[in-house]
Design an enzyme around this catalytic site. Structure first.
Site, short mmCIF file in Angstrom:
data_model
loop_
_atom_site.label_atom_id
_atom_site.label_comp_id
_atom_site.label_asym_id
_atom_site.label_seq_id
_atom_site.Cartn_x
_atom_site.Cartn_y
_atom_site.Cartn_z
NE ARG A 1 -5.51 -2.00 24.67
CZ ARG A 1 -5.03 -0.93 24.06
NH1 ARG A 1 -4.56 -1.01 22.85
NH2 ARG A 1 -5.05 0.26 24.63
CG HIS B 1 -0.18 -1.80 23.45
ND1 HIS B 1 -0.48 -2.69 22.44
CD2 HIS B 1 1.17 -1.64 23.42
CE1 HIS B 1 0.64 -3.05 21.83
NE2 HIS B 1 1.66 -2.44 22.41
CE1 TYR C 1 -5.71 4.08 24.58
CE2 TYR C 1 -3.58 4.71 25.50
CZ TYR C 1 -4.48 3.73 25.13
OH TYR C 1 -4.17 2.42 25.33
#
Lengths: 336, 391
Positions: free
Chosen positions: B277, B281, B290
């Site tokens: 990805r 998200h 992160y």
């Protein structure tokens, strides 16, 4: 008319539904060869085969979640949750998927799933086997929640639940499974009383006593005992817990002016609270006293040697009737 | 040639999910097009894509580009306040195109919420793809019109629905199949594991298609599994494949193998499509909090579009004319998407009551009646005259 047990009456209703509609199938743990731990599905797998009466792996979310997929494919699954306290692993699939799929798909996908749950106490079982989780489901939009109280209702209501295009949580009062009654197996479920309609079990004029499922029999016994004391109690069997047929309760309360509600489930946030609040809204000026609730306590279902203290019985219900009537009772003096 | 992760190109092996954190048997990963655009042969999987012509390869490339364009346009619409939220699939185009383009029309798809590329290839109306994210409906399309379920937000819940649907296919004696999409995070959910138990026990015609995009919001795949995800299948007795999810041909070959098995009564298959990805998200997420930027760079080198571009180039098919045609198509789809979004009518107030039940419900009827009287008290003709919704 045939004399048969409550359990046998459901069995007969399931058999008729399986016979009438090839899209109906049964799923659950131990429902096939064994016929279910209460034998409610006894003999059905033998007669309809393993694809119509499916013994599933031991996974409640799996049982309900696969039923969602079968409904997507046009089937009408009837799933058995073995005991009330085992429904929680399936809770997400029931409240987030079964209940909401019709809404989420804007009416395109129907969820005609019947979820059979033996519920309630009084049979001396260990924990997780005697619970009354009906309020969780009655609170969930998209679900219908019903519970029969007599063999005849068990026979017709299970067929009505299966043919309903909405999902139905079907609570079976397990301590009544062995009670016998007259059942007309030829009764057409379409012409019988709809499952959403409450039933006046006993006519009366002094107090309306609302019960459902396992406590309808207890309530009727209480009404008989009250009559000996000259008090006329009208007993109503709700039959449907979501939606509740308030019109029937309202008509009774307008007549009697007093309302007592009883259920095995804990008191706070239970069906009794809903009935008390809704009836107060609808007929405040007809009420002569505050509605009274006689319920289980807000405790985890207790171990069997004390369960008789938790479960409403005839005497507790009569005490509640006295409260509604303003007669001397266990709480006399407390109201002031 | 079968490549392992280290041979996948780039320097991402250290980040990949079978290095270090995840042990297990170490499945080899199927790859048919390298990141450099080289078509490598694979004796076992080549036969499954032998029929893919140059023309079809060009068409797959167009799908990849159009889907990326949809993603970009929808992200822009979200930033402009036209959508409440959008879940980008940037980087996962090949996993979605390769799998969905292997299906027949009568196969049924159960997506999560990120399968916007699958929905596009399935012919879902572009505005319907956006409807949920605009907040105008909970489900955008009629599942039976395209044989694709509405998006599923609850992680992994749809794997059970797919399993039940496949039980229905089996009962009907049909030779179609179901496919269910889910991510690496979903493999930790009980429902996914229960679905694999049921699917294996009843040997249903189902493809478990796991897009391992390496991140479940901020949680890396190593937090979900101590083994390679593909190894999960074996424990349930489900044949499993690990494919390069950024390789549209490899994904296609694997999905065709799985579908063929399903149609022949061979039961379920688990496919782990190893992809990445590249975006957040959802548009509400900030992956810079992160994620190591080097990781993104490594995966950019394995881009699913770039390698087909390179392959077409090698074959002399990537002409200026072809490129212009693809761009024109992508522009047209983006325009249609935007128009469908901004032109979407808002729901009516009483729509809130619609479709809760398919038969009358006295509780809800009363609430609708009361609310419609309340609306009418403002003299608002829209509220006063609106008819009761069908439910």
């Amino acid at each position: 008319m045939t004399q048969m047990t409550f359990a046998r009456a459901i069995n007969s209703g399931l058999r008729r539904s399986l016979d009438n509609d090839p899209k109906v199938l049964l799923m659950g743990e131990d429902i096939g060869t064994l016929g279910g731990v209460f034998r409610v599905t006894d003999g059905l797998q033998k007669d309809f085969g393993k694809h119509r009466v499916v013994d599933t792996p031991l996974a409640e979310s799996g049982i309900v979640g696969t039923a969602v997929g079968l409904a997507y494919r046009g089937y009408r699954p009837v799933v058995e949750i073995q005991f009330d306290g085992f429904v929680y692993p399936a809770f997400d699939q029931i409240v987030s998927q079964v209940a909401k799929m019709h809404y989420r798909s804007r009416g395109a996908v129907k969820m005609p799933i019947t979820i059979r749950i033996p519920f309630g106490g009084g049979i001396g079982s260990p924990e997780h086997h005697s619970e009354s989780p009906e309020a969780y489901f009655a609170h969930t939009a998209g679900l219908r929640v019903v519970t029969p109280a007599s063999p005849q209702d068990a026979h017709t209501m299970i067929q009505q639940a299966i043919s309903c295009d909405d999902p139905v949580v079907f609570f079976e009062p397990k301590r009544r499974y062995h009670d016998k009654g007259e059942v007309d197996e030829s009764l057409d479920p379409n012409s019988a009383t709809p499952m959403g309609q409450a039933r006046v079990v006993t006519d009366g004029s002094d107090v309306t006593l609302v019960a459902y499922g396992p406590l309808v029999k207890t309530a009727r016994d209480a009404a008989t005992a009250a009559a000996d004391e000259g008090v006329s109690v009208e007993v109503i069997d709700l039959r449907s817990l979501a939606p509740v047929d308030f019109a029937t309760v309202e008509a009774s309360v307008r007549k009697t002016g007093r309302l007592v509600i009883t259920h095995e489930a804990g008191q706070s946030g239970g069906l009794g609270a809903e009935v008390a609040a809704s009836i107060t809204e609808r007929c405040f000026y007809h009420l002569e006293a505050a509605p009274v609730r006689i319920t289980g306590f807000d405790v985890p279902y207790p171990y069997s040697k004390v369960e008789m203290h938790h479960l409403p019985n005839l005497d507790r219900i009569l005490d509640g009737v006295d409260r509604a009537l303003g007669r001397p009772n266990s709480l006399s003096g407390l109201e002031g | 040639m079968v490549t392992d992760d280290a041979g996948q190109g780039g320097t991402a092996a250290g980040q990949d999910n079978n290095a270090g954190h995840q042990g297990g048997a170490g499945h080899n990963m199927v790859q048919l097009i390298t990141p450099a655009g080289e078509r490598v042969s694979h004796p076992e999987y080549d036969p499954w894509v032998r029929d893919v012509s140059d023309e079809q390869l060009c068409s797959l490339y167009e799908d990849l580009v159009v889907i990326r364009r949809i993603d970009k346009e929808a992200t822009a619409l979200q930033r402009q306040g036209e959508l409440g939220l959008w879940p980008p699939l940037l980087g996962q185009e090949a996993s979605q195109v390769g799998s969905v383009r292997s299906l027949r029309d009568d196969d049924f798809i159960f997506p999560s919420y990120r399968e916007n590329g699958v929905a596009y290839c399935r012919g879902v109306d572009l505005a319907d793809i956006l409807r949920v994210w605009r907040g105008a409906a909970s489900g955008g399309w009629d599942p039976y019109a395209v044989n694709m379920a509405i998006p599923q937000i609850v992680i992994g819940a749809q794997t059970l629905h797919a399993t039940g649907y496949a039980m229905g296919i089996q009962n009907d004696g049909a030779d179609s199949a179901a496919i269910v999409y889910f991510g690496d995070g979903a493999t930790s959910e009980g429902d996914v594991n229960e679905a694999m138990v049921f699917a294996a026990s009843f040997q249903v015609p189902l493809v478990f298609f796991c897009q391992n995009n390496h991140w479940a919001i901020s949680e890396p795949v190593r937090l979900q599994s101590h083994t390679q995800l593909v190894d999960r299948g074996a424990g349930f007795g489900i044949p499993s494949m690990r494919v390069d999810g950024n390789d549209v041909l490899a994904v296609m070959a694997a999905t065709r193998v799985a579908l063929d098995r399903a149609r022949r009564g061979g039961g379920p298959t688990f496919i782990e499509a190893v992809t990445y990805r590249m975006g957040p998200h959802t548009t509400a997420d900030d992956p810079t909090r992160y994620r190591d930027p080097n990781e993104l760079e490594d995966w950019a080198a394995k881009d699913p579009i770039g390698r087909v571009h390179a392959l077409l180039d090698r074959k002399g098919l990537f002409t200026a004319e072809f490129e212009a045609g693809v761009r024109t198509k992508a522009d047209a789809v983006a325009r249609e998407l935007r128009a469908g979004c901004v032109g979407m009518p808002d729901p009516e107030p009483l729509d809130v009551f619609k479709h809760v039940y398919s038969t009358p419900n006295s509780w809800l009827d009363r609430q609708q009646d009361h609310y419609s009287r309340y609306l009418a008290s403002f003299g608002d003709p829209a509220g006063a005259t609106q008819e009761k919704g069908a439910r």
